[in-house]
Design a protein around this motif. Structure first.
Motif, PDB file in Angstrom:
ATOM      1  N   LEU A 175      40.557  40.025  33.762  1.00  0.00           N
ATOM      2  CA  LEU A 175      41.585  40.631  34.585  1.00  0.00           C
ATOM      3  C   LEU A 175      41.491  40.399  36.115  1.00  0.00           C
ATOM      4  O   LEU A 175      42.159  40.038  36.734  1.00  0.00           O
ATOM      5  N   ARG A 176      39.895  40.231  36.433  1.00  0.00           N
ATOM      6  CA  ARG A 176      39.591  39.831  37.805  1.00  0.00           C
ATOM      7  C   ARG A 176      40.036  38.459  38.441  1.00  0.00           C
ATOM      8  O   ARG A 176      40.089  38.279  39.415  1.00  0.00           O
ATOM      9  N   MET A 177      40.011  37.612  37.268  1.00  0.00           N
ATOM     10  CA  MET A 177      40.365  36.198  37.556  1.00  0.00           C
ATOM     11  C   MET A 177      41.749  36.092  38.215  1.00  0.00           C
ATOM     12  O   MET A 177      42.192  35.019  38.852  1.00  0.00           O
ATOM     13  N   GLY A 178      42.529  37.195  38.272  1.00  0.00           N
ATOM     14  CA  GLY A 178      43.937  37.143  38.880  1.00  0.00           C
ATOM     15  C   GLY A 178      43.744  37.072  40.265  1.00  0.00           C
ATOM     16  O   GLY A 178      44.788  36.913  41.021  1.00  0.00           O
ATOM     17  N   GLY A 179      42.621  37.570  40.589  1.00  0.00           N
ATOM     18  CA  GLY A 179      42.408  37.473  42.242  1.00  0.00           C
ATOM     19  C   GLY A 179      42.645  38.896  42.836  1.00  0.00           C
ATOM     20  O   GLY A 179      42.296  39.088  43.807  1.00  0.00           O
ATOM     21  N   CYS A 180      43.178  39.975  42.065  1.00  0.00           N
ATOM     22  CA  CYS A 180      43.343  41.145  42.798  1.00  0.00           C
ATOM     23  C   CYS A 180      42.878  42.407  42.039  1.00  0.00           C
ATOM     24  O   CYS A 180      43.104  42.268  40.762  1.00  0.00           O
ATOM     25  N   TRP A 181      41.941  43.069  42.616  1.00  0.00           N
ATOM     26  CA  TRP A 181      41.499  44.505  41.581  1.00  0.00           C
ATOM     27  C   TRP A 181      42.410  45.574  41.836  1.00  0.00           C
ATOM     28  O   TRP A 181      42.722  45.909  42.804  1.00  0.00           O
ATOM     29  N   PHE A 182      42.975  45.986  40.668  1.00  0.00           N
ATOM     30  CA  PHE A 182      43.891  47.168  40.775  1.00  0.00           C
ATOM     31  C   PHE A 182      43.358  48.353  40.014  1.00  0.00           C
ATOM     32  O   PHE A 182      44.221  49.245  39.759  1.00  0.00           O
ATOM     33  N   LEU A 183      42.120  48.494  39.547  1.00  0.00           N
ATOM     34  CA  LEU A 183      41.659  49.376  38.686  1.00  0.00           C
ATOM     35  C   LEU A 183      41.022  50.511  39.477  1.00  0.00           C
ATOM     36  O   LEU A 183      40.461  51.626  39.052  1.00  0.00           O
TER      37      LEU A 183
END
Length: 292
Positions: free
Chosen positions: A50-58
């Protein structure tokens, strides 16, 4: 990679937990290692994807929990590897005293201490970060942890340099003893004029000991060195710069390779897989099946 890590380590856990013949001190250590590696594949690898998307949303709480869990599982995995090397050292170098020195109770205590120390040690290292998980974020949507050079140097000594030195020293000793035993057996059989057979056996023993030692050390170094290189180079460690995606994935790949290195060398594991895949473990009295 996440699925493969979970599947391989789950096979190890089911095998050792189900079959009574595998309830040995050595296999308890393999079980502990498989549990830590299973959690890496189940919890850490998906989050990293999920982090490979570049944005942390958790959120900041999950950010702190992710890094804390990551550090705990990595340290526990390394600690289990050290315990396994100690177990093999005692088994090969002091086989007569092995049953009294290495008991189920002592191994359970060592495993519990390994996990407890990992939880406490990483809590101390990350205490400031855990209090404020977003303190190093430069903008919204980041999940960053920074470890200064002093803490990083201490961490790399305790979780990389120290363990690898212990493992190399112990396995070198095991290798030397194994070679000595093979040569002694070859000399003994030569007395009864079976030099050819003994020579083949001795050479096989030497090759097997060397191969096992090489695989253990090389895999550990390959997986851990890129991750700890910034600390070795006295650089500040951050998730954006030093914790590159390649280094973290390679570190996690060690959890996938551990069941291969530590379990696939054992014939009982191959027999256990066959019984598990064919669902024969669902039959009555399957726990007492002969897998050795």
């Amino acid at each position: 990679m996440s699925f493969l890590t979970v599947a391989l380590n789950l096979l190890v856990i089911i095998s050792i937990s189900h079959f009574r013949q595998l309830h040995t001190p050595t296999n308890l250590l393999l079980l502990s290692l498989a549990v830590s590696d299973l959690l890496v594949g189940l919890l850490l690898m998906p989050v990293l994807i999920l982090r490979m998307g570049g944005c942390w949303f958790l959120g900041s709480f999950i950010c702190g929990l992710y890094y804390y869990t990551s550090f705990i599982l990595t340290s526990a995995s390394v600690g289990n590897m050290v315990l396994i090397s100690v177990d093999r050292y005692v088994a090969i170098c002091d086989p007569l005293c092995y049953p009294t020195k290495v008991t189920q109770k002592r191994v359970k205590i060592c495993v519990c201490l390994c996990w407890a120390c990992s939880v406490f040690y990483n809590g101390v290292i990350l205490i400031d970060f855990l209090k404020e998980p977003d303190r190093y974020n430069s903008c919204y949507g980041e999940c960053v942890v920074v470890i200064n050079s002093v803490t990083g140097a201490a961490d790399v000594m305790l979780t990389f340099v120290g363990p690898i030195v212990v493992i190399i020293v112990l396995y070198m000793r095991v290798f030397v003893v194994a070679v000595s035993q093979a040569r002694a057996m070859r000399s003994h059989i030569a007395i009864v004029k079976l030099q050819g057979s003994a020579g083949v056996t001795a050479k096989k023993s030497e090759r097997k000991a060397a191969r096992t030692l090489g695989v253990v050390v090389v895999v550990f170094l390959m997986c851990f060195f890129p991750y700890f290189y910034p600390s070795l180079a006295s650089q500040d460690v951050s998730s954006r710069v030093a914790f590159s995606i390649f280094g973290v994935w390679l570190l996690y790949c060690n959890s996938c390779l551990n069941p291969v290195v530590y379990a696939f060398f054992y014939p009982w594991f191959r027999r256990s897989i066959k019984l598990i895949v064919t669902l024969q473990i669902l039959q009555p009295d399957s726990r007492d099946a002969n897998v050795l």
